[in-house]
Every structure is written in structure tokens, then in C-alpha cells.
Design an enzyme around this catalytic site. Sequence first.
Site, PDB file in Angstrom:
ATOM      1  N   HIS A 238       0.960  -1.215  -0.040  1.00 30.93           N
ATOM      2  CA  HIS A 238       0.067   0.131  -0.090  1.00 30.93           C
ATOM      3  C   HIS A 238       0.808   1.179   0.159  1.00 30.93           C
ATOM      4  O   HIS A 238       0.319   2.306   0.028  1.00 30.93           O
ATOM      5  CB  HIS A 238      -0.833   0.028   1.086  1.00 30.93           C
TER       6      HIS A 238
ATOM      7  N   VAL B 104      10.793   3.842   3.726  1.00 29.29           N
ATOM      8  CA  VAL B 104       9.709   3.312   4.392  1.00 29.29           C
ATOM      9  C   VAL B 104       9.864   3.414   5.675  1.00 29.29           C
ATOM     10  O   VAL B 104      10.965   2.896   6.140  1.00 29.29           O
ATOM     11  CB  VAL B 104       9.293   2.069   3.518  1.00 29.29           C
ATOM     12  N   HIS B 105       8.757   4.183   6.493  1.00 31.99           N
ATOM     13  CA  HIS B 105       9.140   4.242   7.697  1.00 31.99           C
ATOM     14  C   HIS B 105       8.822   3.314   8.693  1.00 31.99           C
ATOM     15  O   HIS B 105       7.832   3.161   9.533  1.00 31.99           O
ATOM     16  CB  HIS B 105       8.441   5.697   8.277  1.00 31.99           C
TER      17      HIS B 105
END
Length: 91
Positions: free
Chosen positions: A46, A77-78
Site C-alpha cells: 500500500h 519506508v518508515h
Amino acid sequence: TEEDPVWEPSTESYKWLEQDLAAVNRTATPWVVIAGHRTMYTSDVHWTRVKESWKMQAALEPLMKKYGVSLYMGGHVHNYERTCFVRHKQC
């Protein structure tokens, strides 16, 4: 790895990377690490830029295999993820 399509084979960035990897003396430098801002692998389908990571895989995996890159480190991306050795989306 920040702007699309810097990882495409026709770009100066890609050509520079290939020349740099080809010049590595693997006897003196047994570990070759590539780091980039964008991640090549994520399970977060997502994530808004997941398709970019797929493009990076298609373009950079063959180059990294050819020159025996030991590790790719990416971010952006965290969340934290780790996995087995991945090639062509397979462990």
C-alpha cells in the site's frame, strides 16, 4: 534512488554505478555495499511508491548479481523489515 528513473540503464547514474562496481578490487574489498534513499524491497504493497521499488528491482538486481554486491541498504519506508536473501521476489 530518489528520482525516477535514475536507476534505469540509460541514465548517467546507472552508468556511473556500473563503472564503479566494475572497478572494485574484490581482493582488497570483499564486501560491496550499495545504499540508497529508496527501498528496493518492502512488504507494504500500500506504500505509494511500491511500483518504483519494483522498477528498481528489475533494473538493479541484475547489476548487483553481476558484480556480486553483498548488501543493499535502503530507507524511506518508515517501518523496519528484514528478510532472507531476495532475488526476483524469491527467498
